[in-house]
Structure formats: C-alpha cells, structure tokens
Write an enzyme that holds these catalytic residues in place. Structure first.
Site, mmCIF file in Angstrom:
data_model
loop_
_atom_site.group_PDB
_atom_site.id
_atom_site.type_symbol
_atom_site.label_atom_id
_atom_site.label_comp_id
_atom_site.label_asym_id
_atom_site.label_seq_id
_atom_site.Cartn_x
_atom_site.Cartn_y
_atom_site.Cartn_z
ATOM 1 N N ASN A 71 29.105 35.055 40.591
ATOM 2 C CA ASN A 71 30.434 35.436 41.071
ATOM 3 C C ASN A 71 31.099 34.223 41.707
ATOM 4 O O ASN A 71 30.483 33.159 41.821
ATOM 5 C CB ASN A 71 30.356 36.638 42.023
ATOM 6 C CG ASN A 71 29.529 36.336 43.258
ATOM 7 O OD1 ASN A 71 29.915 35.516 44.088
ATOM 8 N ND2 ASN A 71 28.367 36.970 43.385
ATOM 9 N N ARG A 72 32.354 34.383 42.126
ATOM 10 C CA ARG A 72 33.155 33.225 42.543
ATOM 11 C C ARG A 72 32.957 32.822 44.005
ATOM 12 O O ARG A 72 33.678 31.966 44.506
ATOM 13 C CB ARG A 72 34.639 33.521 42.347
ATOM 14 C CG ARG A 72 35.052 33.636 40.922
ATOM 15 C CD ARG A 72 36.584 33.779 40.843
ATOM 16 N NE ARG A 72 36.976 34.443 39.628
ATOM 17 C CZ ARG A 72 37.015 33.853 38.440
ATOM 18 N NH1 ARG A 72 36.678 32.586 38.342
ATOM 19 N NH2 ARG A 72 37.370 34.529 37.375
#
Ligand code: CTP
Length: 212
Positions: A26-27
C-alpha cells in the site's frame, strides 16, 4: 509527563508476498510514524520503532526493527509489546494476503489469473486483548471524509483501543495530516490549526498523550 516511559511505535506498509518477486502493498510512507518516534524521543520517552519497507531517514537515538510482512510485524509485536507502556499503531497493515506463496515466479499464461486471499489477523486488536493493566493503545483509522467520525468510533470499540487517530484517505503518503482523535471515554479532540504538517502534528499528539 505521566509515569510511563516506554513507547512502541509501528509505521509503514506491509508487503504480503504473492510469489518469489511480487507482493501486495500500500502507499503508506512511514513518514508519520517516524515523526512520532522523533517527537516521542524529544519528549523523553524510551522509543522502539517497528518500521516497514520504506526509505525514510531513521530518527537517531531510537531502537528500530524492520518488518516486511504482517507475520514479521506480528512477531515483533509479540516480542516488544509486553515491554511497552504505550503502543502507537500507525502501520498500514494489510487486511488480506495470499494464503499460499509460490517460491517461484508465477509465469504469464494466456488466460486471466485469480488470486485467493485470506484475512490478516487484526494485530492491534490482538494487542488490546493481551494487554496488562496500564498499557495504553493508540490505533489509526484511514477513512472516507464523509464517514470519518462514525467509522472511527466503530473501530475504537471493535479494536478495544484507548484512542483512534482518524484521518481522511488523502493523508496516506502526503506531507500533511488533518486528523481528529477519538477517545474510548467519548471525547473528540481536534488538534490546533498549526498542527497540520506531520512533524507538528506528531509533537502535538505526543504532548497530548503524555499529559493524559
Ligand atoms: N490494523 C492492524 N491489523 C490489521 C489491519 C489494521 O493492527 N490487519 C490496525 C492499523 O495499524 C490501524 C488500525 O488497525 O491502527 C485501523 O486500520 P484501518 O486500515 O483503518 O482499519 P481496518 O481494521 O483495516 O478496517 P477497514 O480496512 O475496513 O477500514
């Protein structure tokens, strides 16, 4: 500051492997967790940081242990959570992962590919179940702005934590933060207007928690 001195902070994403070269991630940048670790150190806490696969500069004077997968983070929490007085769970832990990981690189074929995923245990909820009296736990909630308060309060109850720092989705990977803190005893606290960059917010949050 209260009598507690040892704080455990988790930060960054988890990478859940699919095969020998691919993962689900994920970011999350880990920036907020690193800023929280530096702010806690400056406020006199003994800080341990569990940090995921990110390229952040490591704050000095802090014990850092690295993880990639949610399993590795779970092992680190088993080892370090019993020794802390406060846990700040800022890591963006996966909710699902492949149950079986190929040791090889899965070859391309002509057809489509379906990935099977299993749920990842809720690590902060597990810590809350195991905690001893006096240990405090801060969770995070990343939400659509329109549902921020209702979903954050629901997570506070479901995870059994003492505080939830609720952020709109735009916070992830950004330099600034617009958070609201919900407490298990029903309070809703908005940080001051000048605490929107992640360092200033971290100093405010650590000061708030230290004074509780
Ligand atoms: N968390 C955790 N273990 C997981 C997933 C999340 O400990 N497997 C923790 C995060 O570190 C964070 C809090 O739970 O402190 C909330 O994470 P969030 O992703 O907002 O909530 P979820 O429980 O994953 O629920 P949803 O994805 O439905 O919003």
């Amino acid at each position: 500051m209260a009598a507690e001195r040892r704080i455990l902070i988790t930060a960054g994403p988890t990478y859940e492997p699919i095969d020998a070269v691919r993962f689900i991630g994920n970011r999350s940048s880990g920036r907020l967790g690193c800023a929280l670790a530096a702010a806690a150190r400056d406020a006199g806490w003994d800080v341990t940081l569990l940090l995921g696969p990110v390229a952040q500069d490591l704050p000095e004077g802090i014990a850092v242990h690295r993880f990639e997968t949610s399993d590795e983070l779970a092992d680190l929490l088993d080892r370090h959570f019993p020794n802390c007085d406060m846990l700040i769970m800022a890591a963006a832990v996966a909710d699902y992962r492949p149950p079986v990981v190929s040791e090889r690189k899965t070859p391309r074929t002509a057809g489509s590919l379906t990935l099977k995923l299993e749920p990842v245990p809720d690590l902060v909820a597990q810590c809350a179940e195991q905690r001893r009296p006096g240990q405090r736990i801060v969770g995070f909630a990343l939400e659509e702005p329109t549902q921020l308060a209702s979903r954050a309060k629901e997570k506070l109850r479901r995870k059994g934590v003492d505080y939830i720092v609720a952020n709109p989705l735009a916070t992830m990977g950004a330099g600034s933060i617009q958070a609201v803190v919900f407490t298990a005893d029903g309070r809703e606290i908005t940080p001051p207007n000048d605490a929107t960059d992640k360092s200033a917010f971290s100093r405010w949050l650590i000061e708030f928690l230290s004074g509780e």
